[in-house]
Scaffold this motif. Structure first.
Motif: not given
Length: 264
Positions: A23-25, A158-167, A185-186
């Motif tokens: 993911y990019s930010v 937490p809520l996992r949305l994808g690899p390395g992506l959480e709320v 992972g950025t």
């Protein structure tokens, strides 16, 4: 071993791209809060951030929205396969938001998930631009059309949305149900889009006066500083979190290292 922690500005004007895999930010709009007049009035708007999966492209944007049949976690993971918007700014920023999205090649209909960090109008004032997106606003998660799904988000869950992506649940500023989006992972490490957990860099003199629950927010701030390499605050420029490890103590014939801790 303990870590001394401080912050430094992250230079650059919006749109500010932090590339990453998967993911990019992109910080689309930088929030601000400025006193106006002598009666305590403020002119303010919240930061708006776009998270783009590396695999996403405009050609892949036309897919069926999550049905909800697989439950909240499956639906969240499906929604996170497209562009994710964290906060939307106030309704007065509508045209600026649309222009910033277009600059990244993203149309409102491409956005598959909108995360609202808290319920203030300068952060969720443009939700109506995204009727086809799943919405995670505070702790409420719903699919297009208003199907609400339970999910169990909490400070320890937490809520996992994808690899390395959480709320993350990061209560305090707006009450007990505030959230932040964490992107690992950025190119700059872990980015935390924190809403008003941090108003801006160097807000130590002001954040408590704006907090519904300063004790909870202090806990959230320490948690974010312990995990983030970059913080996107609600009303200022993104900033880096810098850590300097102290020397481990020497005990007997060998060295023993404790878990890293954040010191104020």
């Amino acid at each position: 071993m303990s870590s001394l922690v401080w912050t430094e500005p992250l230079r650059g004007d919006p749109p500010l791209l932090v590339p990453g895999d998967p993911y990019s930010v992109v910080v689309l709009l930088r929030g601000y809060a400025e006193p106006e007049g002598g009666n305590g009035a403020m002119r303010a708007d919240g930061s708006v951030t776009l998270v783009l999966p590396q695999a996403w492209g405009p050609a892949s944007s036309h897919r069926e929205p999550p049905s909800g049949h697989g439950g909240a976690m499956t639906s969240l993971e499906e929604a996170a396969r497209g562009p994710i918007l964290v906060d939307t700014g106030g309704p007065w920023a509508r045209e600026a938001l649309l222009g910033a999205l277009a600059g990244q090649g993203v149309a409102p209909g491409d956005v598959t998930l909108v995360v609202g960090t808290h319920g203030h109008s300068d952060h969720i004032g443009n939700l109506g631009l995204f009727p086809g997106a799943a919405l995670l606003v505070l702790h409420d998660f719903c699919l297009p059309g208003g199907l609400y799904l339970p999910h169990g988000l909490g400070e320890e869950c937490p809520l996992r949305l994808g690899p390395g992506l959480e709320v993350w649940a990061t209560p305090g500023h707006g009450g007990q149900r505030d959230v932040s989006l964490v992107v690992a992972g950025t190119a700059l490490g872990t980015v935390v889009v924190a809403g008003d957990v941090f108003e801006r860099e160097g807000d130590e003199d002001s954040w408590q006066a704006l907090s519904e629950d300063p004790v909870a927010q202090e806990r959230s701030r320490k948690r974010v500083l312990g995990a983030a390499d970059v913080v996107v605050p609600g009303h200022g420029a993104p900033f880096r979190v810098v850590r300097e490890a102290s020397q481990p103590e020497t005990k007997g014939p060998g060295n023993s290292r404790e878990n890293p801790a954040v010191e104020d």
